[in-house]
Design an enzyme around this catalytic site. Structure first.
Site, short mmCIF file in Angstrom:
data_model
loop_
_atom_site.label_atom_id
_atom_site.label_comp_id
_atom_site.label_asym_id
_atom_site.label_seq_id
_atom_site.Cartn_x
_atom_site.Cartn_y
_atom_site.Cartn_z
N ASP A 98 49.05 37.50 43.28
CA ASP A 98 49.56 37.68 44.63
C ASP A 98 51.08 37.86 44.53
OD1 ASP A 98 49.50 37.81 47.38
OD2 ASP A 98 49.73 35.65 47.63
N ASP A 137 42.12 34.89 49.79
CA ASP A 137 42.03 34.95 48.34
C ASP A 137 40.83 34.19 47.78
OD1 ASP A 137 44.48 36.40 48.08
OD2 ASP A 137 45.57 34.53 48.41
#
Length: 922
Positions: free
Chosen positions: A348, A648
């Site tokens: 990320d 996520d």
């Protein structure tokens, strides 16, 4: 007028509609709702139809299921069968010892798994407990679990959004959606519909369950509840993920299967040979079968590495402790080793590769550019104006930053030595930049106290504040076009082109750009109306800010590249911003990027080709991340995936290694992950990979040490059963070792000597060699040769010493029983000394002991000391003599076995030297 109760024609699946593409009136009509909301009766009916607004929980594995997984292993079944046969044949002690081994291994595995798999439970905790709704035209508080499609909900700053909703009306609404989209700053919402293909982060007319209202107010109509929300969809994706075996556990499973097959086949052959030899001696068939079964059990006990699970678990636990010191907290033990085989890290952006702290990096005034150093909220940095560092800011930049402090609702404070903010991170960045120049909020607001303000609204694209004090003024900040046309310089085309070019340049670098202006204000007026900010401002300049890359992340990515590990950025942020950060991070010499919308149009073959050459994936949704991870795994990659948001969670769980953020991560992401980073820092992943490689190297060293012992013990028994004589008096086959003595070597001696290898320092090339091939066998040809060669040496030495001692004892007139016990004791002691000398060589499989440093691992000497003490008890303590049927040895006997076992040392040294020479000649 209330809508009809049966008017919700599509309510059977309201979440399936593209609500973001419809205007608010159409949405209300489709949901059979209105300005007065639903009636209480309607809400009750819809609650029965759609069910409660909560995430369904998957039943957890029971204790029995967890325990079953620990024993459902071919090696364990062989051990259980051996224990059962031993007790049936009257060998109660032998059987109980083997059962104890199985029980210890099962308990270790059970504890390891007990706390895993709670991600979906964490999802349910994100839904707030209560919500304010309009029902029957009245405001009322209801449990969030009772919300239904069509409910009108009132939202205010600080509220957690309780369901997926379409905004009906708003005032300056901003929502923090990082948990779902990865956006690093709050999103400005509007009532206007979005495009049909808009990704989640671009659907500005929608708010989603689990996000947070940071400012403003709104009225919104519920479009999805429970499993019909985005959170529910993510929960479904979590259910669909597959828990993958780690490379090591997969390889160990294969090795266990082959060992099991080998043991069964060899035991069958040995059983046949033993029975045949017994029958030839005139022993009845029943007695022959019984005695030979004991030998087969001994073979199984000797050949199976009973201590292997304990060694692996403890070695991984040592890795866990080391990683914790480097800010990587391991939730699942096998993750330690998997990190060492990682080939791709999908990271990320926000907070992992970047600081997650918006930072002003440029100030632009007409004709001048100022660079600002420093990162994060710590107000330390320098100013470089037109290429030269300045001690004091020029007046134009001073005025620009003063206006930025005045037109600002954020605060900056120092608490316990740490700088913290409240409010919008963008506004906080302005305060930090001003503080670097000595312009503090306290000083400025005391000189120019605020009298009134026009808050930011997405339709206006500006915020304005009115100030009294030393010089009454109005300050305005916002988008360049919204501010510039309100300035006296609005007709200066050259200035407009210059500022537009600067804005586009900074935007291309991923910066967020704000324009500022001020104008004088009559002292007698203390109210600010919108029409009063339509003109006569003095344009001050532009301020560019970005969430900057972590300096240590740049170094960590370089280290990953040297280690042959690819790093890919997967983010919900915009493509331009992601590319700018990727360039600063040196992700690749030539960076390629694709968006989630482009991924959605790709078939699996195209996606597979794309992931090989693409470094940045921007504006991706949860399903895109999941597809990316699966595509990489299909390409035989071992994938580590980082993340902090709910969005996520599915990809974290699907990845070979899920890495969640400890500071900014949601409970959902942490429960879905294998590793949690205590400092949210990508550099900690690089450190964890290094530790993972060290752990794997040390596990291979431990295995290369353990397996020759097991193979050697098996060869010793096979040789004995095939060639050793029967006692003439008792007609019992002589064996060089008893089953309990084999267990002593396997469990006590081997484990005590193998464990110190887990503390070995890292190999010099640990982070400059490519990742190991996940498809490669656990042992290469060299290790296999080493295992076989050492096993043969150990077998030859044991048989030779046993025969010599047994023959000499009988010749000296010692009773056959005592002669056998002493010979077996010498055989066991020889194996122990042999293991000690061989373990020293296993500290490095390729370098000699002087290269790695004799004292670089002090635990080696503790391990040797412990095993020597235990072996002394084994030989001389009466209790041990009774249990293991041993006899005391003289110092001469000890010296002889130690000298004979030392032969392994020069033998392996010669093998290493020859292999080194061969490697240099290639």
């Amino acid at each position: 007028m209330q809508p009809e109760q049966n008017g919700l024609s599509s309510a059977s699946n309201p979440a399936s509609k593209a609500w973001h593409t419809m205007d608010a009136a159409t949405v209300l009509q489709a949901l059979a709702s209105g300005e007065a909301g639903l009636s209480v009766d309607q809400a009750g009916e819809r609650l029965r139809l759609h069910g409660p607004n909560q995430i369904k929980r998957k039943p957890k594995d029971s204790v029995l299921q967890l325990l079953w997984r620990q024993i459902n292993n071919p090696l364990i079944w062989v051990l259980l069968a051996s224990a059962g046969l031993a007790m049936l044949l009257g060998k109660l002690t032998d059987g109980l010892v083997v059962l104890a081994v199985v029980a210890i291994n099962a308990v270790i595995g059970f504890i390891q798994e007990f706390k895993a798999g709670r991600a979906i439970e964490a999802l349910s905790s994100m839904v707030p407990q209560n919500a304010t709704v309009i029902r029957d035209g009245r405001n009322m508080m209801v449990p969030a679990v009772e919300l239904v499609p069509g409910d009108l909900v009132l939202l205010a700053a600080g509220d957690s959004v309780p369901a997926d909703m379409r905004i009906v009306s708003l005032k300056s609404l901003q929502v923090e959606e990082a948990a779902l989209t990865g956006e690093s700053v709050p999103v400005e919402k509007s009532v206007a519909p979005a495009e049909a293909g808009a990704v989640l982060g671009d659907r500005t007319c929608m708010v989603y369950s689990g996000t947070l209202v940071t400012s403003g107010t709104a009225t919104a109509v519920v479009t999805g509840t429970g499993m019909g929300t985005e959170l529910g969809r993510i929960s479904d994706m979590l259910e669909s993920t597959v828990d993958l075996e780690t490379p090591l556990t997969k390889k160990l499973g294969e090795v266990s299967t082959w060992i099991t097959i080998g043991i069964v086949l060899i035991s069958a052959v040995i059983l046949a040979i033993g029975v045949k030899r017994a029958l030839d001696m005139g022993i009845p068939l029943g007695a022959a079968l019984k005695d030979t079964l004991v030998f087969a059990i001994a073979l199984a006990v000797g050949a199976i590495p009973e201590g292997l699970p304990a060694v692996v678990t403890i070695a991984l636990a040592i890795g866990v402790q080391r990683m914790a010191r480097r800010n990587a907290i391991i939730r699942r033990l096998p993750a330690v080793e998997t990190l060492g085989s990682t080939t791709v890290i999908c990271s990320d952006k926000t907070g992992t590769l970047t600081c997650n702290e918006m930072t002003v990096t440029e100030l632009v005034t007409p004709g001048h550019v100022c660079r600002v150093s420093g990162a994060g909220y710590d107000p330390k940095g320098d100013f470089t104006v037109d290429g030269g560092t300045v001690a004091r800011l020029p007046e134009a930049f001073d005025r620009l930053l003063t206006a930025a402090v005045l037109c600002n609702d954020a605060t900056l404070a120092q608490e316990n030595g740490q700088w913290t903010i409240t409010g919008d991170p963008t506004e906080a960045a302005l305060l930090v930049a001003a503080a670097k120049g000595g312009i503090t909020s306290e000083q400025v607001t005391s000189r120019f106290p605020r009298l009134d303000a026009i808050p930011f609204a997405s339709e206006n694209q500006y915020m304005a504040t009115l100030h009294g004090g030393e010089g009454p003024m109005v300050a305005i900040k916002g988008a360049l076009e919204a501010v510039f046309h309100r300035c006296r310089q609005a007709n200066d085309d050259d200035l407009h082109r210059q500022m537009t070019a600067e804005m586009e340049r900074m935007g291309a670098d991923g910066m967020r750009v704000l324009a500022l202006a001020t104008k004088p204000w009559p002292a007698e007026k203390d109210h600010l109306a919108e029409e009063a900010v339509d003109g006569e401002f003095d344009f001050l300049g532009l301020i560019g800010m970005i969430d900057p890359p972590r300096a240590e992340a740049v170094e960590a990515i370089d280290a990953c590249h040297r280690a042959g590990i690819e790093v890919k950025m997967i983010t919900g942020d915009h493509r331009i911003t992601a590319q700018a950060i990727g360039t600063r991070l040196h992700l690749a010499p030539e960076i390629r990027s694709v968006t989630g919308a482009e991924l959605a149009d790709m078939d699996e073959e195209t996606l597979g080709a794309t992931v090989r050459t693409t470094h940045i994936f921007a504006r991706v949704a949860p399903e895109h991340k999941l597809r990316l991870v699966r595509a990489l795994q299909a390409d035989n990659h071992v994938v580590a995936m980082t993340g902090d948001g709910v969005n996520d969670a599915p990809s974290l769980k699907q990845a070979n290694i899920g890495v969640a953020m400890g500071i900014t991560g949601t409970a959902v992401s942490k429960e879905s992950a294998d590793i949690v980073l205590a400092d949210d820092n990508f550099a900690s992943i690089g450190a964890a990979v290094e530790e993972g490689r060290r752990v794997y190297d040390n596990l291979i060293k431990s295995l290369a040490f353990l397996l020759p012992t097991n193979l050697g013990l098996a060869l010793i028994l096979i040789y004995g059963i095939m060639f050793f004589p029967f006692d003439p008096a008792t007609k019992v086959l002589l064996l060089p070792m008893l089953p309990t003595q084999l267990l002593w070597i396997n469990l006590v001696a081997s484990v005590a000597l193998a464990l110190p290898l887990a503390f070995e320092v890292k190999e010099p090339d640990v982070m400059i060699r490519p990742p190991r091939n996940p498809a490669a066998p656990l042992f290469n040809s060299f290790v296999v040769f080493r295992v076989v060669a050492v096993s043969v040496l150990m077998t030859w030495g044991t048989i030779a010493l046993f025969n010599m001692e047994y023959g000499q004892a009988l010749a000296a007139g010692i009773s056959p029983e005592l002669a056998l016990a002493k010979a077996q004791t010498i055989a066991v002691t020889f194996v122990i000394f042999f293991q000690i000398f061989y373990m020293i060589h296993c500290r490095s499989l390729k370098d000699n002991i002087l290269t790695i440093g004799m004292f670089s691992n002090p635990t080696i000497f503790w391990g040797i000391g412990v095993i020597l003490a235990l072996q002394a008890l084994f030989i001389y303590l009466p209790f041990f003599q009774q249990v293991f049927r041993t006899e005391p040895l003289s110092f001469a006997d000890i010296g002889l076995t130690a000298a004979a076992s030392f032969l392994i040392f020069p033998a392996v040294s010669l093998e290493k030297w020859i292999r080194t020479l061969a490697g240099r000649s290639k």
